[in-house]
Design a protein around this motif. Sequence first.
Motif, mmCIF file in Angstrom:
data_model
loop_
_atom_site.group_PDB
_atom_site.id
_atom_site.type_symbol
_atom_site.label_atom_id
_atom_site.label_comp_id
_atom_site.label_asym_id
_atom_site.label_seq_id
_atom_site.Cartn_x
_atom_site.Cartn_y
_atom_site.Cartn_z
ATOM 1 N N ILE A 122 0.803 -1.343 0.064
ATOM 2 C CA ILE A 122 -0.006 -0.027 0.243
ATOM 3 C C ILE A 122 0.880 1.447 -0.030
ATOM 4 C CG2 ILE A 122 -1.772 1.151 1.163
ATOM 5 C CD1 ILE A 122 -2.818 -1.307 2.246
ATOM 6 N N ALA A 123 1.992 1.287 0.802
ATOM 7 C CA ALA A 123 2.981 2.171 0.762
ATOM 8 C C ALA A 123 3.427 2.604 -0.474
ATOM 9 C CB ALA A 123 3.932 2.264 1.748
ATOM 10 N N SER A 124 3.602 1.546 -1.416
ATOM 11 C CA SER A 124 4.496 1.561 -2.676
ATOM 12 C C SER A 124 3.513 2.485 -3.709
ATOM 13 C CB SER A 124 4.812 0.322 -3.038
ATOM 14 O OG SER A 124 3.707 -0.352 -3.460
ATOM 15 N N GLY A 169 8.502 2.116 -12.216
ATOM 16 C CA GLY A 169 7.263 2.333 -11.938
ATOM 17 C C GLY A 169 6.288 1.266 -11.877
ATOM 18 N N THR A 170 7.006 -0.115 -12.236
ATOM 19 C CA THR A 170 5.846 -1.154 -12.535
ATOM 20 C C THR A 170 5.578 -1.783 -11.157
ATOM 21 O OG1 THR A 170 7.034 -2.092 -14.420
ATOM 22 C CG2 THR A 170 5.675 -3.679 -13.280
ATOM 23 N N VAL A 171 4.033 -1.886 -10.779
ATOM 24 C CA VAL A 171 3.569 -2.162 -9.565
ATOM 25 C C VAL A 171 3.653 -3.665 -9.520
ATOM 26 C CG1 VAL A 171 1.702 -2.050 -7.908
ATOM 27 C CG2 VAL A 171 2.427 -0.041 -9.419
ATOM 28 N N ARG A 172 4.281 -4.623 -8.691
ATOM 29 C CA ARG A 172 4.332 -5.773 -8.556
ATOM 30 C C ARG A 172 2.901 -6.448 -7.750
ATOM 31 N NH1 ARG A 172 10.654 -6.943 -8.396
ATOM 32 N NH2 ARG A 172 11.359 -5.838 -10.364
ATOM 33 N N TRP A 175 -5.293 -7.970 -7.602
ATOM 34 C CA TRP A 175 -4.441 -7.582 -6.145
ATOM 35 C C TRP A 175 -4.889 -6.201 -6.227
ATOM 36 C CZ3 TRP A 175 -0.914 -8.386 -10.749
ATOM 37 C CH2 TRP A 175 -0.394 -9.629 -10.757
ATOM 38 N N LEU A 176 -4.752 -5.538 -4.991
ATOM 39 C CA LEU A 176 -5.192 -4.260 -4.382
ATOM 40 C C LEU A 176 -4.572 -3.266 -5.565
ATOM 41 C CD1 LEU A 176 -3.108 -2.514 -2.314
ATOM 42 C CD2 LEU A 176 -3.462 -4.173 -1.109
ATOM 43 N N GLN A 177 -3.264 -3.632 -5.541
ATOM 44 C CA GLN A 177 -2.503 -2.490 -6.456
ATOM 45 C C GLN A 177 -2.768 -2.819 -8.013
ATOM 46 O OE1 GLN A 177 -1.405 -5.090 -4.815
ATOM 47 N NE2 GLN A 177 0.577 -6.013 -5.244
ATOM 48 N N SER A 178 -3.392 -3.669 -8.396
ATOM 49 C CA SER A 178 -3.512 -4.003 -10.220
ATOM 50 C C SER A 178 -4.675 -2.868 -10.574
ATOM 51 C CB SER A 178 -4.013 -5.458 -10.191
ATOM 52 O OG SER A 178 -5.412 -5.478 -9.782
ATOM 53 N N SER A 179 -5.627 -2.391 -9.885
ATOM 54 C CA SER A 179 -6.399 -1.722 -10.851
ATOM 55 C C SER A 179 -7.313 -0.913 -9.790
ATOM 56 C CB SER A 179 -7.384 -2.665 -11.531
ATOM 57 O OG SER A 179 -8.349 -1.984 -12.434
ATOM 58 N N PRO A 180 -7.892 0.145 -10.134
ATOM 59 C CA PRO A 180 -8.991 0.938 -9.131
ATOM 60 C C PRO A 180 -10.009 0.146 -8.649
ATOM 61 C CG PRO A 180 -8.670 2.272 -11.221
ATOM 62 C CD PRO A 180 -8.171 1.121 -11.468
#
Length: 623
Positions: free
Chosen positions: A153-155, A428-431, A455-460
């Motif tokens: 989440i921080a990332s 900047g790629t979110v893994r 994943w929570l970081q994959s899409s809004p």
Amino acid sequence: MFTTRPELSGDFGMVASTHWLASATGMGVLERGGNAFDAAVAAGFVLQVAEPHLNGPGGEVPILLWSEDDQKVSVVCGQGVAPAAATVERYTGMGLDVVPGTGLLAATVPGAFGGWMLMLERWGTWRLADVLAPAIHYAEHGVPVLGRIAATIASVEGLFTADWPTSAATWLPGGRVPDVGSKLANPVLAETYRRLVAEAEAACSTREGQIAAARAAWYEGFVAEAIARFCATTAWRDSSGEVHGGLLTGDDLARWTATVEDPVRLDYHGHTVCKTGPWGQGPVFLQQLALLSGFDLDAMGHLSADYVHTVTECAKLAFADREAWYGDADVPLADLLGEEYNARRRALVGDEASLELRPGAPGGRQPRLPAFPGPEGDTTGGAGARRTGGLGEPTIGQGGRRPGEQSEPAGGQAGGPAAGDEIVGPDGTVRGDTCHLDVVDRHGNMVSATPSGGWLQSSPIIPELGFCLGTRAQMFWLEEGLPASLRPGARPRTTLSPSFALRDGRPWLAFGTPGGDQQDQWSLAFFLAVVHGGLNLQEAIDAPMFHSEHFPSSFFPRGSRPGVVKVEERLDPGVVAELRRRGHLVEVDGPWSLGRLSAVARDGGFLRAAANPRGAQGYAVGR
């Protein structure tokens, strides 16, 4: 050898997974009379809440299972397909050469719900309300925030704040990154699942009817409507750096359904290994075994230099074929797994490390590789880049990997937070990553499942639902004529790869791991450690792990690292030195940094289980 925890044995039931809450949930189902399929479904939904940085309701799940009633292994395909509007021309017309790794353009139909429901309906015994109750509880009341959740989440805090406000509303409670060890809830998701149960119970009084009604609500009712509306009306920034909307429609969801298939099989040293079809990377495990069957691994010794070199070189050959031949298409599997073909391929394994990508020519068919990213944005591969190598088979010289390319990282340190696996790459790629769970019950039913995506970081986040869509479409190529080319209604060539093995014709072992392209390397290393190393399940999981990064990644931006072998520092330094002498580019990671396996087995009158200590969250339970 030393193990971080015991191999479990008993005769009632075993559950192993990547999070202790899911394992405990599954065991609770077994204790209350549910079977392995009920337990796996309940645990799978808990993983969505407990490991939101690794999977979610908008993702997908392939499952391998053994049913004692059916006396056979079956594959449940919970992998959604590309939207009807998703064509190569549509994406390249936006100026894209690869599918973005995040955002709405990378979404396929969310297949996890359909996959879990199909298994529950056909083989389970519990009602929908009962299997969803634990996930609803944790979504409503919260789960402990793992170090990896907080770090993830921080990332993406800046991205959420600037571009994805619906995600910020869920994952930044009070406007800040949650503290490690605090409680994190998702009440909107809890309400989504409550509404599914309510609509299902209002529609029908039978167990099967309620499952069918919930599936209809998801793929044709209020869930599908919210997904379609969000994709049509939302355009936010993704990893391409540009603002894009989504292509999924209500019709895409309504047309899709999970399916049951027969597995692909290969016999190896008295064992029959079962995997998904080549719409996933599963058969690459079998191709590695077919190549290794011609080598005497027993004589080499487990984790010797000869052993690691041979396994790595066979992996390079098998994964080169994955790149050329796998996809949701007509794949020449009989030839790829045939002895004549593998004898010819096996002869390519020499004393030195190969630095080329060498797909084969099964049945005389000429391979074609995609144009994958090389150093400084160059591309290699493709028909124009082919040149002839040994035995008349093509070889492809590879470029280096772009920074941050791997979207599903390795594990972490045993007993502490994950290490050595960046969350956001330099570009900047979110893994993201993946989950895994295995179950065996007292009746002998067994399940191996690898849920991932969303994943929570994959899409809004879709605000009415409390979850986001997945990004599995990034595994398609924006190049016509390949088995894994983007096509409407096609399944992406997923890396998700649960495993099942029979011994002497009887069900024996269900196992798997997160790890993207590493899944069928780490799982293979585990399997070989049991079969050739004589290790028990926990010893094989705890043993020093290694993998190759030689071939193109399945994840945005699709780069590769020719010749690179990653090893845990617990591997004998003499072995590392010898591998380097043979030309391998060895990178030594932390002592507990690679692999996140779990497994259950039926063995010698006992049920057995083991789970990974790396990352300090996987556990096995049983009695």
